[in-house]
Design an enzyme around this catalytic site. Structure first.
Site, short mmCIF file in Angstrom:
data_model
loop_
_atom_site.label_atom_id
_atom_site.label_comp_id
_atom_site.label_asym_id
_atom_site.label_seq_id
_atom_site.Cartn_x
_atom_site.Cartn_y
_atom_site.Cartn_z
N LEU B 40 0.79 -1.01 -0.27
CA LEU B 40 0.23 0.33 0.06
C LEU B 40 0.87 1.31 -0.40
CD1 LEU B 40 -2.58 -0.91 1.79
CD2 LEU B 40 -2.33 -1.57 0.28
N ASP B 41 0.05 2.48 -0.63
CA ASP B 41 1.04 4.15 -0.47
C ASP B 41 0.00 4.68 0.01
OD1 ASP B 41 -1.13 4.14 -2.00
OD2 ASP B 41 0.23 3.55 -3.82
N SER B 42 0.66 5.54 -0.14
CA SER B 42 0.57 6.87 0.93
C SER B 42 -1.46 7.66 0.57
CB SER B 42 0.92 8.33 1.07
OG SER B 42 1.26 8.18 -0.53
N ASP B 44 -3.68 5.22 0.03
CA ASP B 44 -4.38 4.01 0.22
C ASP B 44 -4.26 4.30 1.77
OD1 ASP B 44 -4.90 2.48 -2.23
OD2 ASP B 44 -2.35 1.90 -1.53
#
Lengths: 139, 86
Positions: B40-42, B44
């Protein structure tokens, strides 16, 4: 109505012009005017047919309402689109209103909900995610 | 609600909110959610913050707290439990 401060975005990739209603303290609302010029490159070749331009208009409106600074450069960029619905593409000569509100913030990512109106007709609505900073600082 | 009962709800929230095409049960409770693991990233992370607020009535005050809370499903369950009992 007041003339907007400038943004780092330049024509023909600038879709917002004038702040009709400044954002209030908690940014639960704010409105920006967009004129769809017949001569603008965005109108040529039916480029406005792309819903991405409407999403970009919402993102630019959010940045304009937050206060862009052309001397500092870009303070945010479009990082994502969520739940976007487009009823129809804008037509050359139309005046649009982009209504924006800040719906969530976490770190450098800010989510704005936006609606694009032509008069009382809703043309598009959806959320954009803006990453504060420059693309080089993106994860 | 115990952690064992909460974990499936949290996994379901992650899959649903982030529109992941995986079985929620396939998420390992102690695996990292960001970077390695689910990747996941920022963006998300913001969606998870919204999901926690809407589905558990929990606010994530700042990024530092959020980053720690989102380190794994287990950490997220602990965070929810802590906020619910606070």
């Amino acid at each position: 109505m007041r003339v907007s401060p400038d943004l780092p975005h330049a024509y023909p990739f600038r879709f917002v012009e004038t702040v009709l209603e400044p954002r209030n303290e908690d940014f639960s609302r704010g409105t920006v005017r967009v004129a769809v010029s017949a001569n603008g490159r965005a109108s040529a070749g039916e480029a406005w047919q792309s819903p991405l331009l409407l999403a970009e208009a919402i993102a630019q409106a959010a940045l304009l309402l937050e206060g862009g600074d052309p001397d500092v450069g870009r303070t945010g960029f479009l990082a994502g689109i969520d739940g976007f619905q487009v009823e129809r593409a804008p037509r050359a000569g139309e005046i649009l209103e982009v209504r924006v509100r800040l719906s969530a913030r976490f770190g450098a990512i800010v989510k704005f909900d936006g609606e694009v109106f032509c008069g009382s007709e809703a043309v598009a609505r959806g959320s954009v995610l803006v990453k504060k900073g420059t693309p080089a600082s993106a994860p | 609600m115990t952690k064992e009962e909460m974990a499936p709800r949290v996994k379901d929230l992650i899959v649903r909110r982030l529109k992941l095409e995986i079985d929620p049960a396939s998420i390992q409770s102690d695996a990292p959610l960001f970077g390695e693991g689910l990747g996941l990233d920022s963006i998300d992370a913001l969606e998870l913050v919204l999901g926690l607020e809407q589905e558990f009535g929990i606010k994530v005050e700042d990024e530092e707290v959020g980053v720690k809370a989102f380190s794994s499903v287990n950490a997220l369950c602990d965070f929810i439990e802590q906020k619910k009992t606070a």
